[in-house]
Design a protein around this motif. Sequence first.
Motif, PDB file in Angstrom:
ATOM      1  N   GLN A 150     -84.665  22.474  14.464  1.00 54.11           N
ATOM      2  CA  GLN A 150     -85.141  22.882  15.779  1.00 54.11           C
ATOM      3  C   GLN A 150     -86.243  21.934  16.256  1.00 54.11           C
ATOM      4  O   GLN A 150     -86.248  21.516  17.399  1.00 54.11           O
ATOM      5  N   SER A 151     -87.193  21.633  15.372  1.00 53.34           N
ATOM      6  CA  SER A 151     -88.179  20.628  15.751  1.00 53.34           C
ATOM      7  C   SER A 151     -88.053  19.453  14.800  1.00 53.34           C
ATOM      8  O   SER A 151     -88.096  19.613  13.583  1.00 53.34           O
ATOM      9  N   LEU A 152     -87.873  18.301  15.396  1.00 56.65           N
ATOM     10  CA  LEU A 152     -87.671  17.100  14.596  1.00 56.65           C
ATOM     11  C   LEU A 152     -89.022  16.627  14.095  1.00 56.65           C
ATOM     12  O   LEU A 152     -90.032  16.783  14.779  1.00 56.65           O
ATOM     13  N   PRO A 153     -89.055  16.065  12.889  1.00 51.16           N
ATOM     14  CA  PRO A 153     -90.332  15.620  12.335  1.00 51.16           C
ATOM     15  C   PRO A 153     -91.039  14.631  13.259  1.00 51.16           C
ATOM     16  O   PRO A 153     -90.398  13.789  13.874  1.00 51.16           O
ATOM     17  N   GLN A 154     -92.352  14.774  13.370  1.00 48.64           N
ATOM     18  CA  GLN A 154     -93.161  13.899  14.231  1.00 48.64           C
ATOM     19  C   GLN A 154     -93.708  12.733  13.406  1.00 48.64           C
ATOM     20  O   GLN A 154     -93.706  12.772  12.190  1.00 48.64           O
ATOM     21  N   GLY A 155     -94.158  11.716  14.134  1.00 48.51           N
ATOM     22  CA  GLY A 155     -94.883  10.627  13.478  1.00 48.51           C
ATOM     23  C   GLY A 155     -94.036   9.794  12.537  1.00 48.51           C
ATOM     24  O   GLY A 155     -94.520   9.299  11.530  1.00 48.51           O
ATOM     25  N   VAL A 156     -92.741   9.670  12.842  1.00 51.67           N
ATOM     26  CA  VAL A 156     -91.886   8.825  12.022  1.00 51.67           C
ATOM     27  C   VAL A 156     -91.824   7.446  12.676  1.00 51.67           C
ATOM     28  O   VAL A 156     -91.383   7.312  13.808  1.00 51.67           O
ATOM     29  N   ALA A 157     -92.293   6.423  11.954  1.00 50.23           N
ATOM     30  CA  ALA A 157     -92.396   5.087  12.549  1.00 50.23           C
ATOM     31  C   ALA A 157     -91.114   4.294  12.343  1.00 50.23           C
ATOM     32  O   ALA A 157     -91.109   3.206  11.801  1.00 50.23           O
ATOM     33  N   LEU A 158     -89.992   4.881  12.780  1.00 48.40           N
ATOM     34  CA  LEU A 158     -88.706   4.189  12.676  1.00 48.40           C
ATOM     35  C   LEU A 158     -88.099   4.099  14.067  1.00 48.40           C
ATOM     36  O   LEU A 158     -88.361   4.957  14.909  1.00 48.40           O
ATOM     37  N   THR A 159     -87.275   3.098  14.276  1.00 49.30           N
ATOM     38  CA  THR A 159     -86.500   3.092  15.515  1.00 49.30           C
ATOM     39  C   THR A 159     -85.300   4.027  15.334  1.00 49.30           C
ATOM     40  O   THR A 159     -84.979   4.435  14.215  1.00 49.30           O
ATOM     41  N   VAL A 160     -84.670   4.350  16.462  1.00 50.14           N
ATOM     42  CA  VAL A 160     -83.485   5.205  16.420  1.00 50.14           C
ATOM     43  C   VAL A 160     -82.436   4.594  15.489  1.00 50.14           C
ATOM     44  O   VAL A 160     -81.858   5.280  14.633  1.00 50.14           O
ATOM     45  N   MET A 161     -82.198   3.299  15.640  1.00 43.69           N
ATOM     46  CA  MET A 161     -81.192   2.630  14.805  1.00 43.69           C
ATOM     47  C   MET A 161     -81.566   2.686  13.329  1.00 43.69           C
ATOM     48  O   MET A 161     -80.729   2.988  12.479  1.00 43.69           O
ATOM     49  N   GLU A 162     -82.853   2.437  13.012  1.00 44.79           N
ATOM     50  CA  GLU A 162     -83.274   2.499  11.599  1.00 44.79           C
ATOM     51  C   GLU A 162     -83.068   3.890  11.025  1.00 44.79           C
ATOM     52  O   GLU A 162     -82.662   4.043   9.869  1.00 44.79           O
ATOM     53  N   ALA A 163     -83.344   4.902  11.850  1.00 45.75           N
ATOM     54  CA  ALA A 163     -83.152   6.277  11.374  1.00 45.75           C
ATOM     55  C   ALA A 163     -81.677   6.544  11.076  1.00 45.75           C
ATOM     56  O   ALA A 163     -81.337   7.187  10.073  1.00 45.75           O
TER      57      ALA A 163
END
Length: 262
Positions: free
Chosen positions: A84-97
């Motif tokens: 429901q809530s996606l983790p915050q403060g993840v220093a990745l780009t969409v592609m890296e994720a």
Amino acid sequence: MKQLEIQGLTLGYGRREILHGASLDALRGGAITALIGPNGAGKSTLLRGLAGLLPARGSVRLDGQEMIGLRLEHRARHIAYMPQSLPQGVALTVMEALLGALRASPTAEGQLSASAATERALDLLEQLGIPHLALVGLDRLSGGQRQLAGLAQALVRRPQVLLLDEPTSALDLRYQLSVMELVRKLTRQHGLVTVVVVHDLALAARYADEVVMLAGGTIRAQGTPEATLTPAMLAEVYGVSARVERCSHGHLQVLADAALPA
Ligand code: ADP
Ligand code: MG
């Protein structure tokens, strides 16, 4: 045809039991199940349990294979979950994720080559209408964009079971419809068992093949939107007096008129 059978599922946090031996009629592949119910009903808890993120008792079988007790990376091969809530403060780009999600546990096809993984991730972003976000950091996205990126993360491994917790809550009208259309298309195309938590009952009625109503950790109803979204059930489960009517296009509409006295 795939199916997911949930029997006697008991789940909670520490000693606090939230779901008490929930059993459902088998959820069918190729169909969307809308999981609805008031705040605190246990919807997110149920999805977390199905995803293997909470200790559980009971049985969750996918095509006869027991999922409970399966190690998380094995379960993740079959079941994708979008919180429901996606983790915050993840220093990745969409592609890296997306590439990270593909590496984290093998897909049904085994490990993909780097170029195959990139191609698959880009294809998916195209389908979701967000190829321009590929190189943008997750922490730079708007709420709606984060939901789309989260949906991409859930879909990229091509799971058999798709669990989405309020995937449209931060989306504008157009994206709500296009995300639900896409989820329906993928569900039909790949015969996925799809369970979506939705607050908007009109959206549930419109896209769900089946509705599961949860309240107080108990399954209160399961069936077609017509059979479950009735004024009597809405009064019982949500405590509202409501009308259920067909609009000029024939879609079910739920009109909540008043909160009933507690
Ligand atoms: P819903 O998604 O239907 O709104 P939840 O599954 O989030 O409901 O919550 C069901 C119950 O579980 C609530 O009473 C809530 O307070 C409790 N709960 C949810 N998350 C936690 C947690 N991490 N630890 C302890 N209790 C929790
Ligand atoms: Mg929730």
